[in-house]
Design an enzyme around this catalytic site. Structure first.
Site, PDB file in Angstrom:
ATOM      1  N   ARG A 177      47.891 -12.841  67.395  1.00  0.00           N
ATOM      2  CA  ARG A 177      48.594 -12.301  68.568  1.00  0.00           C
ATOM      3  C   ARG A 177      49.057 -13.441  69.474  1.00  0.00           C
ATOM      4  NH1 ARG A 177      45.427  -8.127  69.722  1.00  0.00           N
ATOM      5  NH2 ARG A 177      44.311  -9.073  71.452  1.00  0.00           N
ATOM      6  N   SER A 178      49.624 -14.477  68.847  1.00  0.00           N
ATOM      7  CA  SER A 178      50.150 -15.591  69.649  1.00  0.00           C
ATOM      8  C   SER A 178      51.426 -15.137  70.344  1.00  0.00           C
ATOM      9  CB  SER A 178      50.435 -16.798  68.758  1.00  0.00           C
ATOM     10  OG  SER A 178      51.521 -16.538  67.895  1.00  0.00           O
ATOM     11  N   ASP A 212      43.374 -10.157  66.998  1.00  0.00           N
ATOM     12  CA  ASP A 212      43.149 -11.595  67.185  1.00  0.00           C
ATOM     13  C   ASP A 212      41.676 -11.827  67.484  1.00  0.00           C
ATOM     14  OD1 ASP A 212      42.677 -11.265  69.901  1.00  0.00           O
ATOM     15  OD2 ASP A 212      44.162 -12.724  70.535  1.00  0.00           O
ATOM     16  N   CYS A 237      62.873 -16.165  65.837  1.00  0.00           N
ATOM     17  CA  CYS A 237      63.119 -16.328  64.392  1.00  0.00           C
ATOM     18  C   CYS A 237      61.993 -15.828  63.479  1.00  0.00           C
ATOM     19  CB  CYS A 237      63.386 -17.790  64.074  1.00  0.00           C
ATOM     20  SG  CYS A 237      64.879 -18.387  64.844  1.00  0.00           S
TER      21      CYS A 237
HETATM   22  P1  NAD Z   1      48.427 -19.919  67.314  1.00  0.00           P
HETATM   23  O1  NAD Z   1      47.318 -20.877  67.114  1.00  0.00           O
HETATM   24  O2  NAD Z   1      49.224 -19.940  68.555  1.00  0.00           O
HETATM   25  O3  NAD Z   1      47.854 -18.421  67.197  1.00  0.00           O
HETATM   26  C1  NAD Z   1      46.885 -18.059  66.262  1.00  0.00           C
HETATM   27  C2  NAD Z   1      46.539 -16.587  66.424  1.00  0.00           C
HETATM   28  O4  NAD Z   1      45.637 -16.226  65.379  1.00  0.00           O
HETATM   29  C3  NAD Z   1      45.873 -16.252  67.728  1.00  0.00           C
HETATM   30  O5  NAD Z   1      46.304 -14.974  68.164  1.00  0.00           O
HETATM   31  C4  NAD Z   1      44.383 -16.178  67.340  1.00  0.00           C
HETATM   32  O6  NAD Z   1      43.631 -15.344  68.169  1.00  0.00           O
HETATM   33  C5  NAD Z   1      44.497 -15.593  65.959  1.00  0.00           C
HETATM   34  N1  NAD Z   1      43.320 -15.867  65.160  1.00  0.00           N
HETATM   35  C6  NAD Z   1      42.724 -17.063  64.912  1.00  0.00           C
HETATM   36  N2  NAD Z   1      41.624 -16.875  64.159  1.00  0.00           N
HETATM   37  C7  NAD Z   1      41.521 -15.556  63.927  1.00  0.00           C
HETATM   38  C8  NAD Z   1      40.596 -14.749  63.224  1.00  0.00           C
HETATM   39  N3  NAD Z   1      39.564 -15.278  62.595  1.00  0.00           N
HETATM   40  N4  NAD Z   1      40.800 -13.408  63.196  1.00  0.00           N
HETATM   41  C9  NAD Z   1      41.852 -12.865  63.827  1.00  0.00           C
HETATM   42  N5  NAD Z   1      42.751 -13.580  64.495  1.00  0.00           N
HETATM   43  C10 NAD Z   1      42.585 -14.902  64.560  1.00  0.00           C
HETATM   44  O7  NAD Z   1      49.366 -20.086  66.034  1.00  0.00           O
HETATM   45  P2  NAD Z   1      50.891 -19.597  65.774  1.00  0.00           P
HETATM   46  O8  NAD Z   1      51.848 -20.493  66.434  1.00  0.00           O
HETATM   47  O9  NAD Z   1      51.001 -18.144  65.979  1.00  0.00           O
HETATM   48  O10 NAD Z   1      50.992 -19.919  64.215  1.00  0.00           O
HETATM   49  C11 NAD Z   1      50.137 -19.276  63.320  1.00  0.00           C
HETATM   50  C12 NAD Z   1      50.436 -19.729  61.895  1.00  0.00           C
HETATM   51  O11 NAD Z   1      51.747 -19.332  61.550  1.00  0.00           O
HETATM   52  C13 NAD Z   1      50.374 -21.226  61.671  1.00  0.00           C
HETATM   53  O12 NAD Z   1      49.814 -21.473  60.402  1.00  0.00           O
HETATM   54  C14 NAD Z   1      51.817 -21.647  61.685  1.00  0.00           C
HETATM   55  O13 NAD Z   1      52.035 -22.798  60.897  1.00  0.00           O
HETATM   56  C15 NAD Z   1      52.468 -20.444  61.085  1.00  0.00           C
HETATM   57  N6  NAD Z   1      53.879 -20.268  61.451  1.00  0.00           N
HETATM   58  C16 NAD Z   1      54.727 -19.971  60.455  1.00  0.00           C
HETATM   59  C17 NAD Z   1      56.065 -19.791  60.698  1.00  0.00           C
HETATM   60  C18 NAD Z   1      56.975 -19.453  59.553  1.00  0.00           C
HETATM   61  O14 NAD Z   1      58.155 -19.222  59.739  1.00  0.00           O
HETATM   62  N7  NAD Z   1      56.464 -19.381  58.347  1.00  0.00           N
HETATM   63  C19 NAD Z   1      56.549 -19.911  61.987  1.00  0.00           C
HETATM   64  C20 NAD Z   1      55.663 -20.174  63.028  1.00  0.00           C
HETATM   65  C21 NAD Z   1      54.313 -20.346  62.737  1.00  0.00           C
END
Ligand code: NAD
Length: 312
Positions: free
Chosen positions: A180-181, A203, A145
């Site tokens: 890159r999650s 990331d 999604c």
């Molecule tokens: P996660 O913690 O699994 O992944 C975070 C990613 O960001 C990792 O790849 C990490 O290496 C990278 N990262 C962290 N600090 C960094 C930096 N300083 N520089 C570069 N990269 C960096 O989180 P996730 O599940 O991917 O979620 C990320 C965000 O997206 C959260 O805020 C979450 O709430 C949001 N999200 C939004 C939606 C939406 O539909 N709006 C859906 C899912 C997640």
């Protein structure tokens, strides 16, 4: 001073996607029914569930929230897999907040998986296999999604060039994705590259380049590490910057962003400083409302994909 930047809110994009979903609803004989499994006390998950319920109700979908103990969840999913009453299901993660959550994702029947997290669907996505029924190619594979929400936003903003053929509409675009999650950033980078873009995936461990190669000669994207690269190299050459870093500390350095870039934030916090509007041509501050509509769109597609023998 009025800058040249246009701020585009997710709600307005969601509205035009909803119109398309409404058209699709007319082609089926009963409202699609979604089961939502909530097995944690996470307020963000609860909010997402409430939001799903509201959006479903407003748009003619049935939503049934199932609050269950997490130790019972796997059995609950299995029984929903065999329950004709449930057209699709969503699990609100994290449940165990460990690799055990992956077992839950694998338990969901792929023909009921609105989140697109089943192994076969994920494998199709990375391999650029777009249909579930080759060579007939009438049933599109389900995509996760949030990455799909970003793609629909890029289509809405005409970053996808519809003059080009389907599957190549990002040819010539350079896009930086910061995150890159496994749930958002990596699948997003792969999808964009499969559509023809050159993607810089950033990331904490560094930068990777996702691309189908010169002239899009490869059928699917390939990945290589960009030794010594950072935002200093990626941002000045990227027409689109997509950021999703969790936490309120992180800010994309505005000074590195290319003049006239399109900037999209999917983090729950604001990854761009307010001065991004002095650089960007288009700024999308949040995407959540689009993600929910994609959930409904995926559910509709699941119902439309169903073999006619199983039709009600
Ligand atoms: P996660 O913690 O699994 O992944 C975070 C990613 O960001 C990792 O790849 C990490 O290496 C990278 N990262 C962290 N600090 C960094 C930096 N300083 N520089 C570069 N990269 C960096 O989180 P996730 O599940 O991917 O979620 C990320 C965000 O997206 C959260 O805020 C979450 O709430 C949001 N999200 C939004 C939606 C939406 O539909 N709006 C859906 C899912 C997640």
């Amino acid at each position: 001073q009025n800058g040249a930047c246009k701020t585009v809110l997710a709600g307005s994009i969601a509205k035009s996607l909803l119109a398309e979903v409404q058209e699709g609803l007319k082609t089926i004989d009963r409202p699609p029914r979604l089961y939502g499994f909530l097995a944690n006390k996470d307020p963000a998950a609860r909010m997402y569930a409430d939001w799903t319920a509201k959006t479903c109700k407003e748009n003619g979908f049935d939503f049934i929230l199932k609050e269950v103990e997490r130790e019972d969840l796997e059995d609950e999913i299995r029984s929903a897999n065999n329950d004709d009453d449930a057209d699709g299901m969503i699990v609100y993660y994290p449940v165990f907040d460990s690799t055990r959550d992956r077992t839950l994702q694998w338990t969901v029947n792929m023909y009921k998986d609105v989140e697109g997290l089943s192994p076969q669907l994920i494998s199709n996505m990375y391999q650029n296999i777009r249909f579930l029924d080759p060579p007939t190619n009438l049933k599109k594979s389900i995509l996760p999604c949030t990455p799909l929400a970003v793609i629909k936003i890029l289509e809405h903003l005409h970053i996808y060039n519809t003059f080009l053929d389907y599957g190549k509409r990002l040819f010539g675009r350079r896009i930086t994705v910061i995150n890159r999650s496994e749930v958002v950033g990596r699948p997003l980078a792969a999808l964009l590259a499969n559509d023809g873009a050159e993607v810089y995936s950033v990331d904490v461990t560094g930068v990777q380049h996702f691309s189908r190669g010169s002239g899009l000669r490869n059928q699917k994207h390939e990945v290589r590490d960009m030794e010594g690269w950072g935002l200093e190299q990626c941002l000045p050459i990227s027409e689109v910057v997509i950021s999703g870093v969790p936490g309120d500390k992180y800010k994309v350095p505005t000074n590195l962003i290319r003049e006239g870039a399109v900037c999209i934030n999917f983090s729950s916090e604001k990854n761009f400083n307010p001065d991004v509007k002095e650089k960007a041509s288009i700024y999308v501050p949040a995407i959540g409302k689009v993600t929910i509509v994609i959930l409904l769109r995926n559910l509709l597609r699941i119902v439309q994909n169903r073999p006619s023998t199983n039709a009600p």
